[in-house]
Design a protein around this motif. Structure first.
Motif, PDB file in Angstrom:
ATOM      1  N   MET A  44      59.623  52.837 -23.803  1.00  0.00           N
ATOM      2  CA  MET A  44      60.203  54.161 -24.052  1.00  0.00           C
ATOM      3  C   MET A  44      59.678  55.146 -23.032  1.00  0.00           C
ATOM      4  SD  MET A  44      59.956  54.988 -28.071  1.00  0.00           S
ATOM      5  CE  MET A  44      59.249  53.720 -29.091  1.00  0.00           C
ATOM      6  N   LYS A  45      60.464  56.189 -22.815  1.00  0.00           N
ATOM      7  CA  LYS A  45      60.013  57.319 -22.014  1.00  0.00           C
ATOM      8  C   LYS A  45      59.123  58.193 -22.884  1.00  0.00           C
ATOM      9  CE  LYS A  45      63.946  57.605 -18.923  1.00  0.00           C
ATOM     10  NZ  LYS A  45      64.972  58.488 -18.362  1.00  0.00           N
ATOM     11  N   ALA A  46      58.345  59.053 -22.253  1.00  0.00           N
ATOM     12  CA  ALA A  46      57.428  59.930 -22.989  1.00  0.00           C
ATOM     13  C   ALA A  46      58.182  60.809 -23.982  1.00  0.00           C
ATOM     14  CB  ALA A  46      56.632  60.786 -22.012  1.00  0.00           C
ATOM     15  N   GLU A  47      59.359  61.279 -23.610  1.00  0.00           N
ATOM     16  CA  GLU A  47      60.140  62.134 -24.509  1.00  0.00           C
ATOM     17  C   GLU A  47      60.534  61.376 -25.776  1.00  0.00           C
ATOM     18  OE1 GLU A  47      61.046  61.693 -21.256  1.00  0.00           O
ATOM     19  OE2 GLU A  47      60.572  63.634 -20.371  1.00  0.00           O
ATOM     20  N   ALA A  48      60.872  60.102 -25.621  1.00  0.00           N
ATOM     21  CA  ALA A  48      61.260  59.296 -26.777  1.00  0.00           C
ATOM     22  C   ALA A  48      60.061  58.988 -27.669  1.00  0.00           C
ATOM     23  CB  ALA A  48      61.914  57.993 -26.316  1.00  0.00           C
ATOM     24  N   LYS A  71      44.004  50.228 -20.508  1.00  0.00           N
ATOM     25  CA  LYS A  71      44.952  49.121 -20.308  1.00  0.00           C
ATOM     26  C   LYS A  71      45.627  48.660 -21.594  1.00  0.00           C
ATOM     27  CE  LYS A  71      42.534  47.558 -16.231  1.00  0.00           C
ATOM     28  NZ  LYS A  71      43.273  47.654 -15.052  1.00  0.00           N
ATOM     29  N   SER A  72      45.753  49.568 -22.562  1.00  0.00           N
ATOM     30  CA  SER A  72      46.520  49.233 -23.762  1.00  0.00           C
ATOM     31  C   SER A  72      47.988  49.609 -23.569  1.00  0.00           C
ATOM     32  CB  SER A  72      45.942  49.922 -24.994  1.00  0.00           C
ATOM     33  OG  SER A  72      45.902  51.310 -24.811  1.00  0.00           O
ATOM     34  N   LEU A  73      48.282  50.380 -22.513  1.00  0.00           N
ATOM     35  CA  LEU A  73      49.647  50.745 -22.146  1.00  0.00           C
ATOM     36  C   LEU A  73      49.895  50.373 -20.691  1.00  0.00           C
ATOM     37  CD1 LEU A  73      49.981  54.375 -23.584  1.00  0.00           C
ATOM     38  CD2 LEU A  73      50.729  52.251 -24.641  1.00  0.00           C
ATOM     39  N   LYS A  74      51.161  50.085 -20.401  1.00  0.00           N
ATOM     40  CA  LYS A  74      51.584  49.858 -19.028  1.00  0.00           C
ATOM     41  C   LYS A  74      52.687  50.860 -18.731  1.00  0.00           C
ATOM     42  CE  LYS A  74      52.862  45.615 -19.636  1.00  0.00           C
ATOM     43  NZ  LYS A  74      53.368  44.274 -19.448  1.00  0.00           N
ATOM     44  N   LYS A  75      52.834  51.222 -17.460  1.00  0.00           N
ATOM     45  CA  LYS A  75      53.919  52.125 -17.107  1.00  0.00           C
ATOM     46  C   LYS A  75      54.681  51.571 -15.921  1.00  0.00           C
ATOM     47  CE  LYS A  75      52.001  55.438 -13.880  1.00  0.00           C
ATOM     48  NZ  LYS A  75      51.884  56.852 -13.581  1.00  0.00           N
ATOM     49  N   ARG A  76      55.958  51.959 -15.867  1.00  0.00           N
ATOM     50  CA  ARG A  76      56.834  51.547 -14.783  1.00  0.00           C
ATOM     51  C   ARG A  76      57.702  52.745 -14.439  1.00  0.00           C
ATOM     52  NH1 ARG A  76      59.774  47.234 -17.068  1.00  0.00           N
ATOM     53  NH2 ARG A  76      61.299  48.747 -17.748  1.00  0.00           N
ATOM     54  N   GLY A  77      57.761  53.106 -13.179  1.00  0.00           N
ATOM     55  CA  GLY A  77      58.565  54.237 -12.752  1.00  0.00           C
ATOM     56  C   GLY A  77      57.709  55.431 -12.394  1.00  0.00           C
ATOM     57  N   GLN A  78      58.395  56.534 -12.102  1.00  0.00           N
ATOM     58  CA  GLN A  78      57.709  57.747 -11.684  1.00  0.00           C
ATOM     59  C   GLN A  78      58.307  58.956 -12.368  1.00  0.00           C
ATOM     60  OE1 GLN A  78      58.176  57.931  -7.483  1.00  0.00           O
ATOM     61  NE2 GLN A  78      56.746  56.273  -7.073  1.00  0.00           N
ATOM     62  N   LYS A  79      57.489  59.962 -12.498  1.00  0.00           N
ATOM     63  CA  LYS A  79      57.873  61.258 -13.036  1.00  0.00           C
ATOM     64  C   LYS A  79      58.637  61.128 -14.347  1.00  0.00           C
ATOM     65  CE  LYS A  79      57.624  63.476  -8.603  1.00  0.00           C
ATOM     66  NZ  LYS A  79      58.228  64.396  -7.678  1.00  0.00           N
ATOM     67  N   GLY A  81      61.225  59.509 -15.026  1.00  0.00           N
ATOM     68  CA  GLY A  81      61.809  58.184 -15.201  1.00  0.00           C
ATOM     69  C   GLY A  81      60.789  57.139 -15.626  1.00  0.00           C
ATOM     70  N   THR A  82      59.587  57.539 -15.944  1.00  0.00           N
ATOM     71  CA  THR A  82      58.530  56.594 -16.292  1.00  0.00           C
ATOM     72  C   THR A  82      58.785  55.985 -17.675  1.00  0.00           C
ATOM     73  OG1 THR A  82      56.932  57.891 -15.024  1.00  0.00           O
ATOM     74  CG2 THR A  82      56.042  56.319 -16.607  1.00  0.00           C
ATOM     75  N   LEU A  83      58.714  54.660 -17.721  1.00  0.00           N
ATOM     76  CA  LEU A  83      58.831  53.927 -18.973  1.00  0.00           C
ATOM     77  C   LEU A  83      57.453  53.380 -19.340  1.00  0.00           C
ATOM     78  CD1 LEU A  83      62.092  51.817 -18.568  1.00  0.00           C
ATOM     79  CD2 LEU A  83      61.675  53.637 -20.200  1.00  0.00           C
ATOM     80  N   TYR A  84      57.043  53.629 -20.559  1.00  0.00           N
ATOM     81  CA  TYR A  84      55.768  53.130 -21.059  1.00  0.00           C
ATOM     82  C   TYR A  84      56.030  51.958 -21.986  1.00  0.00           C
ATOM     83  CZ  TYR A  84      53.852  57.481 -19.277  1.00  0.00           C
ATOM     84  OH  TYR A  84      53.493  58.504 -18.457  1.00  0.00           O
ATOM     85  N   SER A  85      55.150  50.967 -21.936  1.00  0.00           N
ATOM     86  CA  SER A  85      55.257  49.816 -22.824  1.00  0.00           C
ATOM     87  C   SER A  85      53.862  49.408 -23.273  1.00  0.00           C
ATOM     88  CB  SER A  85      55.973  48.654 -22.141  1.00  0.00           C
ATOM     89  OG  SER A  85      55.270  48.258 -20.978  1.00  0.00           O
ATOM     90  N   ALA A  86      53.798  48.697 -24.374  1.00  0.00           N
ATOM     91  CA  ALA A  86      52.520  48.205 -24.880  1.00  0.00           C
ATOM     92  C   ALA A  86      52.087  47.018 -24.035  1.00  0.00           C
ATOM     93  CB  ALA A  86      52.661  47.800 -26.331  1.00  0.00           C
ATOM     94  N   ALA A  87      50.831  46.988 -23.666  1.00  0.00           N
ATOM     95  CA  ALA A  87      50.301  45.879 -22.871  1.00  0.00           C
ATOM     96  C   ALA A  87      50.048  44.688 -23.787  1.00  0.00           C
ATOM     97  CB  ALA A  87      49.007  46.294 -22.175  1.00  0.00           C
ATOM     98  N   GLY A  88      50.372  43.526 -23.280  1.00  0.00           N
ATOM     99  CA  GLY A  88      50.071  42.299 -24.015  1.00  0.00           C
ATOM    100  C   GLY A  88      50.964  42.052 -25.099  1.00  0.00           C
TER     101      GLY A  88
END
Length: 88
Positions: A44-48, A71-79, A81-88
Motif C-alpha cells: 500500500m501507499k502511505a495514504e492508503a 527491516k520490518s517494512l520494505k519500500k519500492r518507488g519514490q516520493k 509513488g512509494t509502495l510499502y510492504s511487510a518484510a518476510g
C-alpha cells in the motif's frame, strides 16, 4: 465498558496546539505492529495505510522510518509513488 478495537484506539497520539504530542517508543512500536499487520494483505501507499488505520498524517512518517530501519517494512518507488510492504 467495552474497549474499542479500532486501530485508532490503540494509538495514544494527542494533539497539543495543532502539533502531535510526543509519543513513547512503545506507542510507536505498537503503531508499527498495526501497520505491518495491515500490509500483510498487500502493498500500500502511505495514504492508503493512513486511511485504513485511521491515523493522522503526522503520525505515520516516524512509524514508516522505524519500520524501514528495523527491516520490518520494505519500500519500492519514490516520493508519492512509494509502495510499502511487510518484510518476510
Amino acid at each position: 465498558m467495552s474497549v474499542s478495537s479500532s486501530p485508532r484506539a490503540a494509538t495514544t497520539a494527542k494533539f497539543v496546539g495543532g502539533r502531535l504530542a510526543r509519543r513513547s517508543s512503545e506507542d510507536i512500536e505498537k503503531t508499527l505492529g498495526l501497520v505491518v499487520a495491515a500490509l500483510r494483505a498487500g502493498p500500500m501507499k502511505a495514504e492508503a495505510i493512513k486511511a485504513s488505520l485511521g491515523l493522522d498524517r503526522k503520525e505515520l512518517p516516524l512509524v514508516l522510518k522505524l519500520g524501514l530501519k528495523t527491516k520490518s517494512l520494505k519500500k519500492r518507488g519514490q516520493k508519492r509513488g512509494t509502495l510499502y510492504s511487510a518484510a518476510g
